[in-house]
Design an enzyme around this catalytic site. Sequence first.
Site, PDB file in Angstrom:
ATOM      1  N   ASN A  45     -11.642 -32.980   2.608  1.00  0.00           N
ATOM      2  CA  ASN A  45     -12.087 -34.362   2.431  1.00  0.00           C
ATOM      3  C   ASN A  45     -11.034 -35.152   1.655  1.00  0.00           C
ATOM      4  OD1 ASN A  45     -12.920 -32.711   0.234  1.00  0.00           O
ATOM      5  ND2 ASN A  45     -14.516 -34.145  -0.381  1.00  0.00           N
ATOM      6  N   GLU A  47     -10.889 -38.743  -0.294  1.00  0.00           N
ATOM      7  CA  GLU A  47     -11.674 -39.881  -0.788  1.00  0.00           C
ATOM      8  C   GLU A  47     -10.771 -41.082  -1.070  1.00  0.00           C
ATOM      9  OE1 GLU A  47     -14.129 -38.396  -4.018  1.00  0.00           O
ATOM     10  OE2 GLU A  47     -15.387 -37.313  -2.569  1.00  0.00           O
ATOM     11  N   CYS A  56     -14.532 -37.169   5.614  1.00  0.00           N
ATOM     12  CA  CYS A  56     -15.017 -35.803   5.443  1.00  0.00           C
ATOM     13  C   CYS A  56     -14.025 -34.783   6.010  1.00  0.00           C
ATOM     14  CB  CYS A  56     -16.348 -35.625   6.162  1.00  0.00           C
ATOM     15  SG  CYS A  56     -17.690 -36.583   5.469  1.00  0.00           S
ATOM     16  N   GLU A  58     -14.539 -32.188   7.896  1.00  0.00           N
ATOM     17  CA  GLU A  58     -14.744 -31.869   9.314  1.00  0.00           C
ATOM     18  C   GLU A  58     -13.989 -32.845  10.201  1.00  0.00           C
ATOM     19  OE1 GLU A  58     -17.004 -32.218   6.923  1.00  0.00           O
ATOM     20  OE2 GLU A  58     -18.915 -31.287   7.421  1.00  0.00           O
ATOM     21  N   CYS A  87     -22.774 -33.843   7.179  1.00  0.00           N
ATOM     22  CA  CYS A  87     -23.453 -35.141   7.135  1.00  0.00           C
ATOM     23  C   CYS A  87     -23.715 -35.650   8.561  1.00  0.00           C
ATOM     24  CB  CYS A  87     -22.624 -36.143   6.336  1.00  0.00           C
ATOM     25  SG  CYS A  87     -21.203 -36.801   7.221  1.00  0.00           S
ATOM     26  N   CYS A  90     -20.653 -36.786  10.602  1.00  0.00           N
ATOM     27  CA  CYS A  90     -19.846 -35.659  11.094  1.00  0.00           C
ATOM     28  C   CYS A  90     -20.539 -34.965  12.260  1.00  0.00           C
ATOM     29  CB  CYS A  90     -19.550 -34.662   9.982  1.00  0.00           C
ATOM     30  SG  CYS A  90     -18.242 -35.249   8.899  1.00  0.00           S
TER      31      CYS A  90
HETATM   32  N1  THU Z   1     -18.181 -34.487   2.645  1.00  0.00           N
HETATM   33  C1  THU Z   1     -17.525 -33.748   3.594  1.00  0.00           C
HETATM   34  O1  THU Z   1     -16.299 -33.570   3.521  1.00  0.00           O
HETATM   35  N2  THU Z   1     -18.258 -33.231   4.613  1.00  0.00           N
HETATM   36  C2  THU Z   1     -19.608 -33.400   4.779  1.00  0.00           C
HETATM   37  O2  THU Z   1     -20.180 -32.985   5.774  1.00  0.00           O
HETATM   38  C3  THU Z   1     -20.381 -34.059   3.720  1.00  0.00           C
HETATM   39  C4  THU Z   1     -19.621 -34.732   2.670  1.00  0.00           C
HETATM   40  C5  THU Z   1     -17.402 -35.079   1.550  1.00  0.00           C
HETATM   41  C6  THU Z   1     -17.318 -36.577   1.589  1.00  0.00           C
HETATM   42  C7  THU Z   1     -17.081 -36.909   0.135  1.00  0.00           C
HETATM   43  O3  THU Z   1     -15.693 -36.794  -0.133  1.00  0.00           O
HETATM   44  C8  THU Z   1     -17.810 -35.799  -0.615  1.00  0.00           C
HETATM   45  O4  THU Z   1     -18.005 -34.743   0.323  1.00  0.00           O
HETATM   46  C9  THU Z   1     -19.142 -36.201  -1.208  1.00  0.00           C
HETATM   47  O5  THU Z   1     -19.956 -36.799  -0.266  1.00  0.00           O
END
Ligand code: THU
Length: 132
Positions: A45, A47, A56, A58, A87, A90
């Site tokens: 991920n 940010e 994310c 994925e 999520c 994704c």
């Molecule tokens: N996140 C992912 O990388 N994958 C997911 O399926 C859920 C959330 C990340 C996004 C963000 O950087 C952190 O987790 C918190 O939501």
Amino acid sequence: MIERKLLELYRRAMQQRESAYAPYSEFQVGAALETIDGTIFTGCNVENGSLGLSICAERVAVTCAVANGHRSFLKIVVVVSPLASPCGACRQFLSEFFGDDASIYCFEAGDPDRMQTWTMKELLPDRFRFRQ
Ligand code: THU
């Protein structure tokens, strides 16, 4: 007993998770997918201070694979702590390139004995398709 390829995906996702850029949530995620020809692509991920722009793990793995000419994927391993499932955004994104019977695995980071798995169809039944 975890099969060899799955363990390799878990290890690659764990390794990739170390590159996660998650200063806001402090929730590091790593992902590793296998294409139909056995190639592995990974993602973490990433940010952003404008929080909604965060990407994310994925989706990073999928975009990396597609950018390298791959479009059909068999399985994806996601590592997180605590254990969580992908999520909604994704799920839709994955469903573009993973068939209904493809496997999605979420592992507890650092503990390959703690894992949940679904088929793509279980994770997102009745997915949105642009023109049926
Ligand atoms: N996140 C992912 O990388 N994958 C997911 O399926 C859920 C959330 C990340 C996004 C963000 O950087 C952190 O987790 C918190 O939501």
